[in-house]
Design an enzyme around this catalytic site. Structure first.
Site, short mmCIF file in Angstrom:
data_model
loop_
_atom_site.label_atom_id
_atom_site.label_comp_id
_atom_site.label_asym_id
_atom_site.label_seq_id
_atom_site.Cartn_x
_atom_site.Cartn_y
_atom_site.Cartn_z
N THR A 77 0.89 -1.09 0.08
CA THR A 77 -0.08 0.13 0.10
C THR A 77 0.84 1.19 -0.06
O THR A 77 0.50 2.16 -0.82
CB THR A 77 -0.86 -0.26 1.13
OG1 THR A 77 -1.78 -1.17 1.07
CG2 THR A 77 -1.72 1.27 1.34
N ALA A 278 9.69 -14.12 1.49
CA ALA A 278 10.92 -13.70 1.98
C ALA A 278 11.48 -14.33 3.35
O ALA A 278 12.50 -14.36 3.74
CB ALA A 278 10.89 -12.10 2.54
N PHE A 306 8.19 -8.65 3.78
CA PHE A 306 8.28 -8.97 5.46
C PHE A 306 9.20 -7.81 6.09
O PHE A 306 9.25 -6.68 5.32
CB PHE A 306 8.79 -10.16 6.11
CG PHE A 306 7.84 -11.35 5.67
CD1 PHE A 306 6.47 -11.27 6.21
CD2 PHE A 306 7.97 -12.59 4.94
CE1 PHE A 306 5.61 -12.34 5.95
CE2 PHE A 306 7.11 -13.52 4.92
CZ PHE A 306 5.77 -13.60 5.23
N PHE A 386 -3.30 4.42 10.16
CA PHE A 386 -4.71 3.80 10.27
C PHE A 386 -5.75 4.48 11.21
O PHE A 386 -4.96 5.57 11.85
CB PHE A 386 -4.38 2.25 11.22
CG PHE A 386 -3.61 1.17 10.37
CD1 PHE A 386 -4.49 0.14 9.68
CD2 PHE A 386 -2.57 1.23 9.91
CE1 PHE A 386 -3.96 -0.89 9.38
CE2 PHE A 386 -1.86 0.25 9.23
CZ PHE A 386 -2.74 -0.67 8.86
#
Length: 561
Positions: A77, A278, A306, A386
Site C-alpha cells: 500500500t 521472504a 516482510f 490507520f
C-alpha cells in the site's frame, strides 16, 4: 446517528473505471505493438524493452518495513501510494511489485495488491490466476520432479540416482499442511520406487527464485540446468541438466519470464512479476521486472517482503549484488499497531491508544533503521496511517525520528491515494537529492559460508552466536565438496521476530540463531540455511479467508481481500 460502513478494498477496486492497458503502455513510451495483450487490462512486456543504459541512470527506491504483525504492515500500500504521489509531483514513476500467492489469498493474509485507494488493478485478476506465471512455475517444477522419479524407476535410462539423497519436492500454490511430508511411489512395481517426499508452496520453489534472478532466457536455461538433484549411489552429484530437463522447463516458462503491466487506481503504470516468500526465499520481484521499470521510468518504487531483516537484506545482498542494482533510499514502513504489538500489547488491543506499549516497541523500529544504515543507504520512515492512530502515538515516532536525524512522514495512501502520500514523496525526493546513500553489501560472496551466516545473524538480527546442528554441519561439507562455498546465503527464518523464535518480539538480544540444515539452491545461485522451525508449506487457519470468497451468477466476486 447513521454511520457509514467503510468500503472494502474489493468494493473500491470494482468502483474504479479502468483505462485500457494501451493507455498505460503509452505513458511508458510503448506502442500497442510493443506489448503482448492479456485482455483489455493486462499485458506482457517483451524483454527487449530493457535498456541497461537507462537502468544505470534511473532512481531505485526500496520499500521495507519493521517486523510485522500477522496481518502485515502495508508495504505494498505504501509503495503504490508513494508511486502515485511521485507521479503527482512530476516524477515519472513506475511501481514494481510481486505477484500474490494463492496460499495467503485463501489463507489468512489476503492478497498483495495494496489496499484502499492505493491499489493495483484489476485486483481480482492479479490476486487469482493473473497471467498464469505461478501456474507455469508449478508445472515446470513438477515436470522436473516427475523426470527425477522416472529416471529412478527406469531400467533403460537410469543415472543411478540414490533416492535417499533427493530433496526435491513437488509444489502447489495452496496452503496444505497435510502434504508437507508424504510417501510417494506406492502401488506396486509399475508406480515407482517408494520414498519419502512432500510438497512445498509454489512461492518456495527454487524455480521461482531462479525466475526472479534470471537475466534472460539463456541465463534461465543455464540456471535451470544447475538445479542440484542429489547423488548417485557412487556419490556423483546429479543436476537437472543431467536429465536434459532445462529445455522443456524453459519452454514452459517462456511467457512467465516476461513481466506483467497493469495499472494503479490513479491510472499510473505498475509492473507485477513473480514473488518468492521472504521468510523462505529472497522475497522480491524479478530482476527483469525491476530493470524494466527502471528502463521505462525515471523513478522506480519496489518492495521486499516482510521486515528489513528478511526481504530487504536478501534484496540487497543477493538481488542487488547479482544484478548490479543500488537503491538510493529505503522507505521504512511502520505502523502504530506493529510497534505496540512489539511492545507487548495483545493483538486484540492494537486499535486502542497505548503510548507506553508503543514506546516499548520502538527498539524494533530502531534496529531496522540501524540495519538500513549498515548498508550505507538513507532510511526514511513512513508511518502507514490507520484510523485508530492517536496524535500522541504519532508524535512518539516523530520524536524518535528527530532524535535519530531521520526523515519521517505520515502516509495516508489507503484513505487518500497519492494525495495522502505527498509528504512522504517529498521527503523521499529530498533524501535522494541529498545523495548520501552509497550502497555497500553486508558481506562478500567469497567469505566462508559460516562467516556469511554469522555476519547476518549478528549484524542484522542481533544474535549473540550461531549454532549449527549436526545436519547443517554435514550440509556444509557437501557444499564444500560441490565447490559452492562462493554462493550468497538466503536465510530461512520466521518473519515474526528478529530472532528465529517467533515469540521473541521487539528487539531481542543475547539469543542464539539455530541453523538446523542448509539447502542447496545452486540453480538460483544461493544457499538456504534453515533456522528454527521454518517450513516451506504453510497451513490454513481455523477460518481461512476462502470461507468469505464467493461469486454470484452474474460473475461478481465478493469477499476477496
Amino acid at each position: 446517528m447513521m454511520t457509514t460502513t467503510p468500503l472494502t478494498d474489493l468494493e473500491i477496486a470494482q468502483d474504479i473505471k479502468l483505462k485500457p492497458i494501451t493507455e498505460i503502455a503509452h505513458k511508458l513510451g510503448l506502442d500497442p505493438d510493443d506489448i503482448e495483450m492479456y485482455g483489455k487490462y493486462k499485458a506482457k512486456i517483451p524483454l527487449s524493452k530493457i535498456d541497461r543504459t537507462k537502468v544505470d541512470n534511473s532512481t531505485l527506491i526500496l520499500v521495507s518495513a519493521v517486523s510485522p504483525t500477522p496481518a502485515g504492515e502495508g508495504k505494498t500500500t505504501v509503495s503504490i501510494g508513494l508511486s502515485e504521489a511521485l507521479n503527482r509531483l512530476g516524477k515519472q514513476t513506475t511501481v514494481v511489485l510481486r505477484e500474490p500467492s494463492l496460499g495467503p489469498v485463501f489463507g489468512i493474509k489476503g492478497g498483495a495488491t495494496g489496499g484502499g485507494y492505493s491499489q493495483v488493478l484489476p485486483m481480482e485478476d492479479i490476486n487469482l490466476h493473473f497471467t498464469g506465471d505461478f501456474s507455469a512455475i508449478e508445472k515446470a517444477h513438477n515436470l522436473l520432479a516427475a523426470l527425477v522419479d522416472n529416471n529412478i524407476q527406469s531400467k533403460t535410462n537410469n543415472l543411478g540416482i540414490d533416492p535417499r539423497t533427493v530433496s526435491l519436492k513437488r509444489v502447489m500454490d495452496v496452503n496444505d499442511r497435510s502434504l508437507r511430508n508424504i510417501v510417494i511411489g506406492l502401488g506396486g512395481t509399475g508406480s515407482g520406487i517408494p520414498r519419502e517426499s512432500g510438497f512445498d508452496i509454489t512461492a518456495a520453489s527454487e524455480i521461482m527464485a531462479i525466475m526472479c534472478l534470471a537475466e534472460n532466457l539463456e541465463d534461465l536455461k543455464g540456471r535451470l540446468g544447475n538445479i542440484f538433484i542429489g547423488f548417485t549411489f557412487d556419490k556423483k552429484p546429479i543436476y537437472a541438466r543431467d536429465l536434459n530437463a532445462e529445455g522443456a522447463m524453459a519452454t514452459l516458462l517462456k511467457d512467465a519470464l516476461k513481466p506483467n503491466l497493469v495499472q494503479t487506481i490513479e491510472g499510473n503504470p505498475a509492473i507485477i512479476h513473480l514473488g518468492p516468500f521472504a521468510n523462505i526465499a529472497q522475497g522480491t520481484n524479478s530482476v527483469i521486472a525491476t530493470r524494466m521499470g527502471m528502463s521505462l521510468s525515471d523513478y522506480t518504487v519496489t518492495e521486499a517482503g516482510f521486515g528489513f531483516d528478511l526481504g530487504a537484506e536478501k534484496f540487497l545482498d543477493i538481488k542487488c549484488q547479482s544484478a548490479g542494482l543500488a537503491p538510493k533510499v529505503v522507505v521504512m514502513t511502520t505502523t502504530i499497531r506493529a510497534l505496540k504489538y512489539h511492545g507487548g500489547a495483545p493483538l486484540s488491543s492494537l486499535t486502542i491508544p497505548n503510548v507506553e506499549a508503543l514506546k516499548k516497541g520502538l527498539p524494533n523500529l530502531e534496529k531496522h533503521l540501524e540495519n538500513a544504515r549498515q548498508f550505507n543507504i538513507t532510511p526514511v520512515i513512513a508511518i502507514n496511517k490507520f484510523y485508530s492512530d492517536s496524535d500522541e502515538e504519532i508524535q512518539v515516532i516523530q520524536e524518535l525520528a528527530e532524535k535519530l536525524n531521520i526523515k519521517v512522514a505520515l502516509s495516508d495512501g489507503w484513505a487518500k491515494g497519492g494525495e495522502g502520500a505527498l509528504d512522504l514523496a517529498g521527503k523521499v525526493i529530498e533524501a535522494i537529492e541529498e545523495g548520501k546513500s552509497d550502497f555497500k553489501p553486508l558481506y562478500s560472496w567469497e567469505d566462508s559460508v559460516i562467516h556469511k551466516i554469522e555476519t547476518i545473524a549478528k549484524k542484522i538480527y542481533g544474535a549473540e552466536k550461531v549454532e549449527f546442528a549436526p545436519k547443517a554441519m554435514r550440509d556444509l561439507k557437501t557444499i564444500t565438496n560441490l565447490g559452492l562455498e562462493g554462493l550468497p546465503v538466503c536465510i530461512a527464518k520466521t518473519q515474526k521476530s528478529l530472532s528465529d523464535d517467533p515469540i521473541l518480539l521487539g528487539r531481542p538480544t543475547g539469543f542464539t540463531l539455530n541453523v538446523r540444515e542448509i539447502e542447496i539452491a545452486s540453480g538460483a545461485g544461493f544457499l538456504i540455511p534453515i533456522t528454527g522451525d521454518m517450513m516451506r508449506m504453510p497451513g490454513l487457519p481455523a477460518h481461512p479467508a476462502s470461507e468469505n470468497i464467493n461469486i454470484d451468477l452474474e460473475g461478481n466476486i465478493s469477499g476477496l481481500i
